[in-house]
Design a protein around this motif. Structure first.
Motif, PDB file in Angstrom:
ATOM      1  N   GLY A  31     -26.685 -48.465 -39.231  1.00 26.52           N
ATOM      2  CA  GLY A  31     -26.150 -49.482 -37.980  1.00 26.52           C
ATOM      3  C   GLY A  31     -25.385 -50.642 -38.537  1.00 26.52           C
ATOM      4  O   GLY A  31     -24.026 -50.689 -37.940  1.00 26.52           O
ATOM      5  N   ARG A  32     -25.585 -51.135 -39.667  1.00 25.55           N
ATOM      6  CA  ARG A  32     -24.766 -52.034 -40.508  1.00 25.55           C
ATOM      7  C   ARG A  32     -23.366 -51.385 -40.582  1.00 25.55           C
ATOM      8  O   ARG A  32     -22.277 -51.937 -40.490  1.00 25.55           O
ATOM      9  N   PHE A  33     -23.340 -49.849 -41.081  1.00 17.20           N
ATOM     10  CA  PHE A  33     -22.062 -49.175 -41.621  1.00 17.20           C
ATOM     11  C   PHE A  33     -21.345 -49.116 -40.209  1.00 17.20           C
ATOM     12  O   PHE A  33     -20.025 -49.714 -40.207  1.00 17.20           O
ATOM     13  N   ARG A  34     -21.903 -48.921 -39.117  1.00 17.60           N
ATOM     14  CA  ARG A  34     -21.077 -48.716 -37.667  1.00 17.60           C
ATOM     15  C   ARG A  34     -20.648 -50.056 -37.455  1.00 17.60           C
ATOM     16  O   ARG A  34     -19.224 -49.918 -36.774  1.00 17.60           O
ATOM     17  N   VAL A  35     -21.350 -51.208 -37.542  1.00 18.15           N
ATOM     18  CA  VAL A  35     -20.709 -52.442 -37.158  1.00 18.15           C
ATOM     19  C   VAL A  35     -19.521 -52.843 -37.856  1.00 18.15           C
ATOM     20  O   VAL A  35     -18.461 -53.141 -37.348  1.00 18.15           O
ATOM     21  N   LEU A  36     -19.589 -52.612 -39.320  1.00 15.17           N
ATOM     22  CA  LEU A  36     -18.351 -53.014 -39.978  1.00 15.17           C
ATOM     23  C   LEU A  36     -17.202 -52.064 -39.758  1.00 15.17           C
ATOM     24  O   LEU A  36     -15.894 -52.364 -39.709  1.00 15.17           O
ATOM     25  N   TRP A  37     -17.466 -50.616 -39.469  1.00 17.50           N
ATOM     26  CA  TRP A  37     -16.567 -49.764 -39.410  1.00 17.50           C
ATOM     27  C   TRP A  37     -15.983 -50.079 -37.905  1.00 17.50           C
ATOM     28  O   TRP A  37     -14.735 -49.759 -37.955  1.00 17.50           O
ATOM     29  N   ASP A  38     -16.604 -50.256 -36.970  1.00 23.77           N
ATOM     30  CA  ASP A  38     -15.954 -50.345 -35.787  1.00 23.77           C
ATOM     31  C   ASP A  38     -14.907 -51.639 -35.883  1.00 23.77           C
ATOM     32  O   ASP A  38     -14.030 -51.683 -34.821  1.00 23.77           O
ATOM     33  N   SER A  39     -15.235 -52.754 -36.859  1.00 26.03           N
ATOM     34  CA  SER A  39     -14.189 -53.567 -36.880  1.00 26.03           C
ATOM     35  C   SER A  39     -12.904 -53.419 -37.284  1.00 26.03           C
ATOM     36  O   SER A  39     -11.888 -54.060 -37.245  1.00 26.03           O
ATOM     37  N   ILE A  40     -12.713 -51.988 -37.852  1.00 24.60           N
ATOM     38  CA  ILE A  40     -11.374 -51.791 -38.365  1.00 24.60           C
ATOM     39  C   ILE A  40     -10.855 -50.536 -37.485  1.00 24.60           C
ATOM     40  O   ILE A  40      -9.755 -50.026 -37.658  1.00 24.60           O
ATOM     41  N   ALA A  41     -11.750 -49.806 -36.765  1.00 24.51           N
ATOM     42  CA  ALA A  41     -11.608 -48.499 -36.296  1.00 24.51           C
ATOM     43  C   ALA A  41     -10.235 -48.227 -35.337  1.00 24.51           C
ATOM     44  O   ALA A  41      -9.499 -47.580 -35.467  1.00 24.51           O
ATOM     45  N   TRP A  67      -8.193 -58.389 -42.986  1.00 26.32           N
ATOM     46  CA  TRP A  67      -9.570 -58.148 -42.841  1.00 26.32           C
ATOM     47  C   TRP A  67     -10.300 -58.046 -44.223  1.00 26.32           C
ATOM     48  O   TRP A  67     -11.373 -58.847 -44.191  1.00 26.32           O
ATOM     49  N   PHE A  68      -9.681 -57.631 -45.072  1.00 27.69           N
ATOM     50  CA  PHE A  68     -10.316 -57.603 -46.439  1.00 27.69           C
ATOM     51  C   PHE A  68     -10.377 -58.960 -47.060  1.00 27.69           C
ATOM     52  O   PHE A  68     -11.340 -59.178 -47.506  1.00 27.69           O
ATOM     53  N   ARG A  69      -9.704 -59.854 -46.955  1.00 28.79           N
ATOM     54  CA  ARG A  69      -9.489 -61.078 -47.273  1.00 28.79           C
ATOM     55  C   ARG A  69     -10.789 -62.040 -46.341  1.00 28.79           C
ATOM     56  O   ARG A  69     -11.466 -62.837 -47.223  1.00 28.79           O
ATOM     57  N   ALA A  70     -10.776 -61.728 -45.153  1.00 28.37           N
ATOM     58  CA  ALA A  70     -12.022 -62.405 -44.388  1.00 28.37           C
ATOM     59  C   ALA A  70     -13.408 -61.606 -44.904  1.00 28.37           C
ATOM     60  O   ALA A  70     -14.133 -62.767 -44.930  1.00 28.37           O
ATOM     61  N   GLN A  71     -13.483 -60.378 -45.239  1.00 26.60           N
ATOM     62  CA  GLN A  71     -14.561 -59.924 -45.591  1.00 26.60           C
ATOM     63  C   GLN A  71     -15.154 -60.630 -47.120  1.00 26.60           C
ATOM     64  O   GLN A  71     -16.130 -60.837 -46.933  1.00 26.60           O
ATOM     65  N   ALA A  72     -14.190 -60.753 -47.805  1.00 27.25           N
ATOM     66  CA  ALA A  72     -14.219 -61.403 -49.062  1.00 27.25           C
ATOM     67  C   ALA A  72     -14.780 -62.746 -48.939  1.00 27.25           C
ATOM     68  O   ALA A  72     -15.724 -63.260 -49.721  1.00 27.25           O
ATOM     69  N   ALA A  73     -13.836 -63.343 -48.050  1.00 24.10           N
ATOM     70  CA  ALA A  73     -14.243 -64.845 -48.136  1.00 24.10           C
ATOM     71  C   ALA A  73     -15.710 -65.211 -47.238  1.00 24.10           C
ATOM     72  O   ALA A  73     -16.551 -65.986 -47.881  1.00 24.10           O
ATOM     73  N   SER A  74     -16.097 -64.129 -46.340  1.00 25.01           N
ATOM     74  CA  SER A  74     -17.507 -64.407 -45.854  1.00 25.01           C
ATOM     75  C   SER A  74     -18.660 -63.979 -46.737  1.00 25.01           C
ATOM     76  O   SER A  74     -19.813 -64.316 -46.653  1.00 25.01           O
ATOM     77  N   ARG A  75     -18.008 -63.304 -47.842  1.00 23.21           N
ATOM     78  CA  ARG A  75     -19.233 -62.964 -48.889  1.00 23.21           C
ATOM     79  C   ARG A  75     -19.030 -64.046 -50.159  1.00 23.21           C
ATOM     80  O   ARG A  75     -19.426 -63.998 -51.188  1.00 23.21           O
ATOM     81  N   GLY A  76     -18.197 -64.906 -50.020  1.00 22.38           N
ATOM     82  CA  GLY A  76     -17.942 -65.950 -51.155  1.00 22.38           C
ATOM     83  C   GLY A  76     -17.047 -65.147 -52.209  1.00 22.38           C
ATOM     84  O   GLY A  76     -17.474 -65.643 -53.462  1.00 22.38           O
TER      85      GLY A  76
END
Ligand SMILES: [Zn+2]
Length: 424
Positions: A31-41, A67-76
């Motif tokens: 489910g978590r995979f699907r959410v993140l995957w849909d954000s770039i699909a 998107w990569f920079r945002a994902q990285a930023a959200s994980r510090g």
């Protein structure tokens, strides 16, 4: 009921409970995979073909970098750009060495599939989440990479970013590479590429790239994840067939010197010679001059992509195709020349690392005919690859596929591998 029987039921019951817990975890992760995957699909998807147009440094690929920079930023995780188009997001102390590198690429071939490349980056961020949720405390930094122009679909050189990073490609030569519209790499990058970065590369202790399988070996083995053993030696060769352009209506059949015939024969010969050797040969690109329906061509240019498990097999295949083309040209009254445009030797992934990972995951070990950034980095670092099952076996096409459950299995496998490599 006998004691034996009771034991049997208890054990089965326990196994059943474990199974349920496993399935629940697995479903959550899918489910978590699907959410993140849909954000770039939707990014760069062509509505007509359903495939992707994510060429390096074009608008869709730049959106994926954001998107990569945002994902990285959200994980510090602070992001470093290496001046060659590659991005690195880091979990761990900035000064600590021996970082474990993972990740893949965003760019696609024309109308390529969704998974080739992006699966490795999305899985890497999810693996970070898995490790954090499990309370893992890495002793070494973990770095997620997005490599530039892996497919070579825009500037013609595959693994462009990793080749620049490792010094395998001269930055001056790379700066002048041009796309189909005449835009240079330096213009697309906004600067001349930085070239080799031993300072960055020296901080990595190993690289693990997760990738969708480009074949059906995992379907046959009934397993969701494999470890790669090697990348077949492969290369690209250009055939130039020269004949005599003439009128399609007035030139007698016996008087023709038609390079299309030599070309056609050569394509068939390449297919046959590859089959005889258990190798792969493809002619997927051709240029005809003058390319008119009512004219015998004056010239045909065809590009041969050839791959084999062993270097000698590959050399034998290309030599055989050349010999058959030359022999046929003699009969057609044409001329043929063969030019090697690129050649990549056999890459045997670090046996120790691959073996450890296969044992850790209890996963099958497979070779691959496809090139990857991991193949370039393997000359500099212990390198390994994980493959995720692709039910169609098709890649570089919209038919490329992977189930969410298998992608979750890939994330779980990557997380186990990264935990092993960073925490012990
Ligand atoms: Zn790829």
């Amino acid at each position: 009921m006998t004691a034996d029987h009771a034991d049997h039921i208890d054990l089965a019951d326990l196994a059943d409970h474990a199974d349920h817990a496993d399935h629940a975890d697995h479903a959550d992760l899918a489910g978590r995979f699907r959410v993140l995957w849909d954000s770039i699909a939707p990014v760069g998807r062509d509505p007509g073909s359903g495939g992707y147009l994510r060429y390096a440094f074009t608008e869709p690929e730049l959106a994926l970098r954001d998107w990569f920079r945002a994902q990285a930023a959200s994980r510090g995780m602070p992001v470093t750009a290496d001046g060659n188009g590659n991005l690195f997001a880091r979990w761990g102390h900035p000064a600590a060495g021996d970082a474990v590198l993972t990740g893949s690429h965003f760019d696609s071939v024309p109308h390529g599939g969704a998974y080739d490349g992006p699966l490795g980056i999305v899985s890497a961020f999810l693996a970070v989440d898995e490790l954090r949720a499990a309370g893992a405390v890495p002793a070494r930094p973990l770095v997620v990479a997005a490599f530039a122009e892996e497919e070579g679909a825009r500037f013609g050189v595959p693994c462009l970013g990793s080749r620049l990073l490792t010094g395998a490609l001269d930055p001056g030569r790379a700066a002048g590479l041009r796309d189909a519209d005449g835009v240079s790499l330096a213009e697309a990058l906004g600067d001349r590429p930085a070239g080799a970065r031993p300072d960055l590369l020296g901080g990595f202790s190993c690289f693990v790239e997760l990738h969708v399988e480009q074949g059906r070996a995992l379907v046959e083995r009934d397993a969701p994840v494999a470890v790669a053993s090697a990348i077949w030696p492969h290369g690209r060769w250009r055939f130039d067939f020269l004949g005599e352009g003439n009128h399609a209506g007035t030139t007698l059949m016996a008087d023709r010197r038609d390079p299309m015939l030599t070309y056609a024969f050569t394509v068939l010969a390449a297919n046959k010679e590859a089959r005889l050797r258990g190798a792969h040969a493809t002619v997927g690109r051709v240029r005809v001059e003058p390319n008119a329906t009512n004219a015998i061509p004056s010239k045909v240019t065809g590009w041969l992509d050839a791959r084999a498990a062993e270097p000698d097999t590959l050399t034998g295949l290309v030599d055989a195709v050349r010999a058959k083309a030359t022999e046929r040209a003699g009969r057609d009254g044409t001329e043929v020349t063969l030019t090697e445009e690129s050649a990549t030797p056999l890459v045997a992934f670090d046996g120790g690392l691959g073996g450890r990972l296969a044992a850790l995951l209890d996963a099958p070990v497979l070779p691959t005919g496809a090139g990857h950034d991991a193949g370039v980095l393997a000359g500099h670092l212990p390198t390994a690859m994980l493959f995720v099952r692709n039910p169609t076996g098709v890649s570089h096409s919209p038919a490329e596929a992977a189930t969410d459950a298998d992608c979750a299995a890939g994330v779980a496998a990557l997380a186990r591998v990264l935990e092993k490599l960073t925490c012990t």
